[in-house]
Scaffold this motif. Structure first.
Motif, short mmCIF file in Angstrom:
data_model
loop_
_atom_site.label_atom_id
_atom_site.label_comp_id
_atom_site.label_asym_id
_atom_site.label_seq_id
_atom_site.Cartn_x
_atom_site.Cartn_y
_atom_site.Cartn_z
N ASN A 1 -2.14 -3.76 -2.44
CA ASN A 1 -1.84 -2.40 -1.98
C ASN A 1 -0.36 -2.09 -2.12
O ASN A 1 0.03 -0.99 -2.53
N ILE A 2 0.49 -3.06 -1.77
CA ILE A 2 1.93 -2.87 -1.94
C ILE A 2 2.27 -2.67 -3.41
O ILE A 2 3.06 -1.79 -3.77
N PHE A 3 1.66 -3.50 -4.25
CA PHE A 3 1.90 -3.40 -5.68
C PHE A 3 1.48 -2.04 -6.23
O PHE A 3 2.18 -1.45 -7.07
N ILE A 4 0.33 -1.53 -5.76
CA ILE A 4 -0.18 -0.23 -6.24
C ILE A 4 0.82 0.88 -5.93
O ILE A 4 1.17 1.69 -6.81
N TYR A 5 1.33 0.93 -4.70
CA TYR A 5 2.25 2.00 -4.32
C TYR A 5 3.62 1.84 -4.99
O TYR A 5 4.27 2.83 -5.34
N ILE A 6 4.04 0.60 -5.20
CA ILE A 6 5.29 0.37 -5.95
C ILE A 6 5.10 0.82 -7.40
O ILE A 6 6.00 1.44 -7.99
N ALA A 7 3.94 0.50 -7.97
CA ALA A 7 3.65 0.90 -9.35
C ALA A 7 3.61 2.42 -9.48
O ALA A 7 4.11 2.98 -10.47
N ILE A 8 3.03 3.10 -8.48
CA ILE A 8 2.99 4.56 -8.50
C ILE A 8 4.41 5.14 -8.48
O ILE A 8 4.77 6.02 -9.28
N LEU A 9 5.25 4.62 -7.57
CA LEU A 9 6.64 5.06 -7.49
C LEU A 9 7.38 4.77 -8.79
O LEU A 9 8.15 5.62 -9.27
N PHE A 10 7.13 3.60 -9.36
CA PHE A 10 7.77 3.21 -10.61
C PHE A 10 7.40 4.18 -11.73
O PHE A 10 8.26 4.62 -12.52
N HIS A 11 6.13 4.53 -11.81
CA HIS A 11 5.68 5.48 -12.84
C HIS A 11 6.35 6.84 -12.65
O HIS A 11 6.80 7.45 -13.63
N TYR A 12 6.41 7.33 -11.41
CA TYR A 12 7.05 8.61 -11.14
C TYR A 12 8.51 8.59 -11.57
O TYR A 12 9.00 9.54 -12.21
N LEU A 13 9.21 7.53 -11.23
CA LEU A 13 10.64 7.45 -11.54
C LEU A 13 10.90 7.36 -13.05
O LEU A 13 11.75 8.08 -13.59
N ILE A 14 10.16 6.48 -13.73
CA ILE A 14 10.37 6.29 -15.16
C ILE A 14 9.97 7.54 -15.94
O ILE A 14 10.74 8.06 -16.78
N LEU A 15 8.76 8.04 -15.69
CA LEU A 15 8.28 9.21 -16.44
C LEU A 15 9.08 10.46 -16.10
O LEU A 15 9.43 11.24 -16.99
N GLY A 16 9.36 10.64 -14.80
CA GLY A 16 10.19 11.78 -14.40
C GLY A 16 11.58 11.68 -15.01
O GLY A 16 12.17 12.69 -15.43
#
Length: 256
Positions: A232-247
């Motif tokens: 679960n921690i990994f999922i939310y970190i991955a979501i944040l990572f995607h937002y930051l990189i793609l944004g």
């Protein structure tokens, strides 16, 4: 007045941005959001042709239609709403409009990550619920189905509805990157880039070595609580990572 961000200027720009989105994408949004009714008509017509009876769409076909509608929304919204800024003439005019690039970027992110996914999901959920209420579909509504989803099937305790929202917003952001970087073939170019990236990621994941004589299920159930928390921690970190990189990729493109 700040040259980077000003609330009054941003509010005017955001309303302008919303009007353009409604002008360019309203038909597609209505078509994707109301696809449950299309499913009822198409499924009933096809079954009538082959069986001589009008059948109602069951849970499987309703989920499949939701996946199709979500894919159409994800791939079409960014290109139709913001794809024209790569055009030399329109892009030059867009840059000169009275708002900072930071304000344009924030508006773009709000519309792509929050507003339009919420509108699409709300419209689809309401249309699906109305179909069930009128007795035009079999089984529970998709909203109820996802609410009562048996988490044991995926081994971890996750919020399915929240996961669907994040998935749609992230992939919409992926296609937004494609819309602002590719001058032509924005959708097909993004799909091809995703396909190549998936091959690379799958190859890297294939390098993991299992413990001798153990399967993934053996390892998981031996350490279920710790692994659930870690996943679960990994999922939310991955979501944040995607937002930051793609944004970040979108922001860099707007600055150049």
């Amino acid at each position: 007045m700040s040259e980077v961000f000003n609330w009054k200027r941003f509010s005017k720009w955001y309303l302008h941005d919303l009007k353009n989105i409604w002008k360019n994408y309203k038909i597609n949004l209505l078509l994707t959001g109301l696809m449950p009714f299309s499913l009822f008509l198409v499924f009933g017509f096809v079954t009538m042709c082959f069986t001589g009876e009008w059948h109602l769409p069951d849970t499987f076909w309703r989920i499949m239609m939701f996946v199709v509608a979500g894919a159409i929304f994800i791939m079409s919204f960014p290109a139709m709403s913001y794809g024209n800024i790569t055009d030399k003439k329109i892009g030059a005019q867009w840059i000169l409009l009275p708002a900072s690039r930071e304000e344009k970027f924030i508006s773009m992110m709000l519309n792509t990550l929050l507003l339009t996914p919420v509108l699409f999901l709300s419209m689809y959920a309401c249309a699906d619920a109305l179909l069930s209420f009128l007795g035009l579909a079999e089984g529970k509504t998709l909203y109820a189905l996802f609410t009562e989803f048996n988490n044991d099937r995926v081994y971890i305790d996750i919020n399915v509805k929240l996961f669907i929202f994040f998935s749609i917003s992230i992939y919409a952001l992926v296609f937004l990157v494609g819309a602002v970087y590719f001058k032509k073939r924005k959708v097909s170019g993004t799909v091809l880039a995703l396909f190549i990236l998936q091959i690379i990621v799958s190859s890297l994941l294939g390098l993991f070595v299992m413990f001798p004589g153990m399967t993934y299920e053996d390892i998981f159930f031996a350490h279920r609580e710790n692994i659930e928390l870690a996943i679960n921690i990994f999922i939310y970190i991955a979501i944040l990572f995607h937002y930051l990189i793609l944004g970040g990729l979108v922001f860099v493109k707007l600055k150049t």
